[in-house]
Design a protein around this motif. Structure first.
Motif, PDB file in Angstrom:
ATOM      1  N   PRO A  31      20.260   4.615   8.626  1.00 30.35           N
ATOM      2  CA  PRO A  31      21.727   4.633   8.585  1.00 30.35           C
ATOM      3  C   PRO A  31      22.234   5.425   7.383  1.00 30.35           C
ATOM      4  O   PRO A  31      21.613   5.413   6.312  1.00 30.35           O
ATOM      5  N   LEU A  33      24.783   5.047   5.320  1.00 30.42           N
ATOM      6  CA  LEU A  33      25.080   4.263   4.116  1.00 30.42           C
ATOM      7  C   LEU A  33      23.799   3.802   3.431  1.00 30.42           C
ATOM      8  O   LEU A  33      23.738   3.725   2.200  1.00 30.42           O
ATOM      9  N   GLY A  82      29.661   7.803   0.731  1.00 25.93           N
ATOM     10  CA  GLY A  82      30.042   7.001   1.884  1.00 25.93           C
ATOM     11  C   GLY A  82      30.798   7.791   2.930  1.00 25.93           C
ATOM     12  O   GLY A  82      30.766   7.456   4.128  1.00 25.93           O
ATOM     13  N   ALA A 195      28.533  -2.181   0.690  1.00 24.42           N
ATOM     14  CA  ALA A 195      28.981  -1.522   1.915  1.00 24.42           C
ATOM     15  C   ALA A 195      27.944  -1.665   3.031  1.00 24.42           C
ATOM     16  O   ALA A 195      28.305  -1.887   4.201  1.00 24.42           O
ATOM     17  N   CYS A 196      26.662  -1.564   2.675  1.00 24.05           N
ATOM     18  CA  CYS A 196      25.599  -1.719   3.672  1.00 24.05           C
ATOM     19  C   CYS A 196      25.573  -3.136   4.230  1.00 24.05           C
ATOM     20  O   CYS A 196      25.421  -3.344   5.447  1.00 24.05           O
ATOM     21  N   VAL A 198      28.047  -5.328   4.323  1.00 23.43           N
ATOM     22  CA  VAL A 198      29.255  -5.586   5.108  1.00 23.43           C
ATOM     23  C   VAL A 198      29.179  -4.912   6.477  1.00 23.43           C
ATOM     24  O   VAL A 198      29.571  -5.493   7.505  1.00 23.43           O
ATOM     25  N   SER A 199      28.668  -3.687   6.496  1.00 23.06           N
ATOM     26  CA  SER A 199      28.612  -2.932   7.758  1.00 23.06           C
ATOM     27  C   SER A 199      27.394  -3.263   8.607  1.00 23.06           C
ATOM     28  O   SER A 199      27.310  -2.841   9.760  1.00 23.06           O
ATOM     29  N   GLY A 200      26.444  -4.016   8.021  1.00 27.24           N
ATOM     30  CA  GLY A 200      25.238  -4.365   8.758  1.00 27.24           C
ATOM     31  C   GLY A 200      24.220  -3.249   8.851  1.00 27.24           C
ATOM     32  O   GLY A 200      23.349  -3.272   9.741  1.00 27.24           O
ATOM     33  N   SER A 201      24.296  -2.278   7.935  1.00 26.34           N
ATOM     34  CA  SER A 201      23.334  -1.168   7.941  1.00 26.34           C
ATOM     35  C   SER A 201      21.959  -1.665   7.506  1.00 26.34           C
ATOM     36  O   SER A 201      21.832  -2.324   6.468  1.00 26.34           O
TER      37      SER A 201
END
Length: 291
Positions: A31, A33, A82, A195-196, A198-201
């Motif tokens: 991913p 991120l 990002g 960020a990873c 939160v986004s599930g990366s």
């Protein structure tokens, strides 16, 4: 003279390193991120032992203002990554790199808002570069709406990089490269980790080839690229450094064409040349203004 030659050699290494950045990111099966997080986390991890063992007094000597500014630069660098890295999944390496390197334009506009008066050559270069951006985005829109979205993300990444450069240049007047880069990269990695999450990366479960590419990206683009640029900008000045960084666009495009088979259409190549010409005028105008 010897120090100047060393700085020029280090700058050549830095430009070569960052030219591999976009092609490596586009070829890495992880991913966007997560790639951004790992390159900064690995970069901070590589610098931390050096900073703690040989530059501990410099870290302790950083005042509250320097620490806050370094952290702010790290936040803008996180925003830069990002936005830019996801753009490489949507548009070509050549387009993304050309648009993200429009940083000198946004730097000039910010300085104008702060009361500086750029010379006419800077404004002419800005207009030429914007014309190239319009042509390039038009070409990408004819290819797909996704490519246009990638262009927008890359432009946003270039804007964030302008703030990163402006803050970093202020901090580097009193703070060494190692101390500044350590605080900056650590902040960037921490924000990208959030960020990873939160986004599930996915941050793990990659193949050995992917981890190897992440390590190469860290060494080439982060340590030999960003860090060496932070090192030489104090001696060579922002004009020479910025001009050399423009070589990232043709360098990345050439690597992507040979390695990934991404050959831009003829109109896209013309737009890239227009953008580079505009940016060169902007930097030339800045250099003529400097005493």
């Amino acid at each position: 003279m010897a120090a100047h030659r060393i700085d020029l050699l280090l700058l050549a290494v830095a430009v070569s390193g960052i030219s591999f950045s976009a092609p490596l990111i586009a070829a890495t099966a992880a991913p966007a991120l997560a790639i951004a997080f790992w390159r900064n986390a690995m970069g901070a991890g590589a610098l931390a032992p050096l900073a703690l063992l040989r530059h501990r007094s410099e870290l302790r000597g950083m005042g509250r203002r320097e620490l806050l500014l370094s952290a702010a630069a790290g936040a803008l660098l996180a925003l830069h990554f990002g936005l830019w890295l996801p753009s490489l999944r949507l548009t070509s390496v050549a387009s993304s790199t050309a648009l993200v390197t429009t940083t000198p334009i946004w730097t000039t506009l910010v300085l104008r808002l702060r009361g500086h008066r750029p010379p006419g050559l800077v404004w002419a270069g800005t207009a030429v570069a914007f014309l190239g951006v319009l042509v390039l985005t038009g070409v990408d829109l004819s290819l797909s709406p996704a490519a246009l979205a990638g262009d927008a993300l890359a432009l946003g990444g270039g804007m964030a990089a302008a703030g990163y450069v402006l803050i970093g240049s202020a901090v580097r007047r009193t703070v060494t490269t190692t101390a500044y880069s350590t605080v900056c990269y650590t902040t960037t990695a921490a924000l990208l980790l959030v960020a990873c999450l939160v986004s599930g990366s996915a941050l793990a479960g990659y193949s050995g080839e992917t981890w190897l590419k992440l390590a190469l990206l860290t060494v080439c683009a982060q340590l030999l690229g960003h860090t060496l640029i932070n090192r030489v900008v104090r001696g060579l000045g922002p004009s020479v450094t910025s001009t050399a960084i423009l070589l990232e666009t043709p360098g990345a495009a050439l690597i992507a064409a040979v390695w990934l088979g991404q050959t831009p259409p003829l109109a896209g190549c013309a737009a890239l040349l227009v953008i580079l010409a505009g940016l060169a005028l902007v930097i030339r105008g800045d250099r003529d203004r400097m005493p």
